[in-house]
Design an enzyme around this catalytic site. Structure first.
Site, PDB file in Angstrom:
ATOM      1  N   ASN A 127     -33.192 -67.917 111.000  1.00 41.08           N
ATOM      2  CA  ASN A 127     -32.803 -68.086 109.866  1.00 41.08           C
ATOM      3  C   ASN A 127     -34.012 -67.749 108.386  1.00 41.08           C
ATOM      4  O   ASN A 127     -35.098 -67.712 108.734  1.00 41.08           O
ATOM      5  CB  ASN A 127     -32.635 -69.730 109.786  1.00 41.08           C
ATOM      6  CG  ASN A 127     -31.141 -70.090 110.657  1.00 41.08           C
ATOM      7  OD1 ASN A 127     -30.516 -69.158 111.313  1.00 41.08           O
ATOM      8  ND2 ASN A 127     -30.954 -71.298 110.753  1.00 41.08           N
ATOM      9  N   LEU A 128     -32.868 -67.648 107.440  1.00 43.50           N
ATOM     10  CA  LEU A 128     -33.985 -67.271 106.290  1.00 43.50           C
ATOM     11  C   LEU A 128     -35.139 -68.281 106.078  1.00 43.50           C
ATOM     12  O   LEU A 128     -36.272 -67.810 105.711  1.00 43.50           O
ATOM     13  CB  LEU A 128     -32.889 -67.386 105.199  1.00 43.50           C
ATOM     14  CG  LEU A 128     -33.534 -66.769 103.790  1.00 43.50           C
ATOM     15  CD1 LEU A 128     -34.289 -65.647 103.612  1.00 43.50           C
ATOM     16  CD2 LEU A 128     -32.857 -66.925 102.620  1.00 43.50           C
ATOM     17  N   LYS A 129     -34.924 -69.338 106.194  1.00 45.14           N
ATOM     18  CA  LYS A 129     -35.921 -70.595 105.821  1.00 45.14           C
ATOM     19  C   LYS A 129     -37.085 -70.468 106.815  1.00 45.14           C
ATOM     20  O   LYS A 129     -38.200 -70.722 106.411  1.00 45.14           O
ATOM     21  CB  LYS A 129     -35.306 -71.900 105.994  1.00 45.14           C
ATOM     22  CG  LYS A 129     -34.930 -72.330 107.330  1.00 45.14           C
ATOM     23  CD  LYS A 129     -34.423 -73.713 107.194  1.00 45.14           C
ATOM     24  CE  LYS A 129     -33.677 -74.277 108.437  1.00 45.14           C
ATOM     25  NZ  LYS A 129     -33.130 -75.757 108.230  1.00 45.14           N
ATOM     26  N   GLY A 130     -36.950 -70.081 107.878  1.00 46.34           N
ATOM     27  CA  GLY A 130     -37.943 -69.712 109.039  1.00 46.34           C
ATOM     28  C   GLY A 130     -38.614 -71.307 109.339  1.00 46.34           C
ATOM     29  O   GLY A 130     -37.931 -71.937 109.626  1.00 46.34           O
ATOM     30  N   VAL A 131     -40.029 -70.913 109.539  1.00 48.65           N
ATOM     31  CA  VAL A 131     -40.879 -72.054 110.050  1.00 48.65           C
ATOM     32  C   VAL A 131     -42.162 -72.085 109.517  1.00 48.65           C
ATOM     33  O   VAL A 131     -42.928 -70.939 109.277  1.00 48.65           O
ATOM     34  CB  VAL A 131     -40.839 -72.253 111.595  1.00 48.65           C
ATOM     35  CG1 VAL A 131     -41.631 -70.863 112.041  1.00 48.65           C
ATOM     36  CG2 VAL A 131     -41.537 -73.381 112.107  1.00 48.65           C
TER      37      VAL A 131
END
Length: 249
Positions: A127-131
């Site tokens: 996902n775009l938001k990542g980690v």
């Protein structure tokens, strides 16, 4: 200061060999349960074993924390760690390499297969938001990402990989009861071997907190990632693996 080659656990003082372990026994919380916990710890090599915490779980189980000394030593010369065999690239470098290698976007399909409903890991990578402040693969301009979510069957994943002309398939497995993660990945590898010619088979990448990264060959996949893996590590590996395939073609 020279790093020692032989070390022992550290508890209260350097080299005292003190460790802490936790476990649950199917016994109600009483004196017999504590004695059983000390006996088990003793068989683990903890001597003396001190039960420092107990908590009853329901009517018939008890959780224990045991503290004590072990005599085992760790020989750092015999510790083996898999080193990353490819360079860690930044997003701009990854996009540039994908354009150079493929002259199109690199297609990635990801999912949690079987009954596993834990999407935190696959979402963190895709996902775009990542980690932890790092963007996921959706952020990369030259990557086309399809996240199928949780509880995807192997047949559905094979069909989606074919429909998306996937260059890589990423699978996350968190549930490990009765080695379900190993069984699911073996099933995945077999299905892709049966469904794709070897030269056109997508890269198969499995990940999860309980995988041993050395088991890729045994499980039939190209790469395994363990706990703490970042999106950049996965994206850099995909570029590296695609380059290797093209060089071997």
């Amino acid at each position: 200061m020279t790093e020692p080659t032989i070390i022992r656990p550290y508890g209260d003082t350097t080299g005292d060999g003190m460790v802490q372990v936790s476990f649950t026994l199917p016994l109600p919380a009483d004196a017999r349960a504590e004695a059983a916990a000390r006996q088990l710890a003793g068989k683990m090599g903890i001597d003396p074993a001190m039960v420092v915490h107990t908590r009853q779980l329901g009517e018939s189980h008890t959780f224990f924390v045991v503290y004590g000394r072990v005599n085992h030593l760790v020989d750092l010369a015999q510790v083996q760690v898999r080193e990353r065999e490819y360079p860690l690239l930044n997003p701009k470098e990854i996009n540039t390499e994908v354009k150079r290698l493929l002259r199109r976007r690199l297609s990635v399909v990801g999912a949690c297969i079987g009954t596993d409903a834990h999407t935190v890991g696959i979402d963190a990578i895709l996902n775009l938001k990542g980690v932890a402040g790092e963007k996921g693969l959706e952020y990369y301009r030259e990557l086309k990402v399809s996240n199928l979510g949780a509880q995807v069957t192997v047949d559905e994943l094979v069909s989606s990989a074919r429909a998306e002309a996937a260059d890589a398939v990423l699978v996350s497995q968190v549930v490990t009861q009765r080695d379900a993660h190993l069984r699911n990945v073996r099933e995945l590898a077999a299905a892709f071997r049966d469904s794709f010619p070897e030269r056109s088979r997508p890269l198969l990448v499995a990940g999860g907190p309980r995988f041993d990264e050395e088991m890729a060959g045994e499980l039939g996949v190209d790469r395994i990632f363990g706990r703490g893996t970042t999106p950049a590590e996965v994206a850099s590996y995909l570029v590296f693996a695609v380059a290797q395939r093209k060089a071997a073609a």
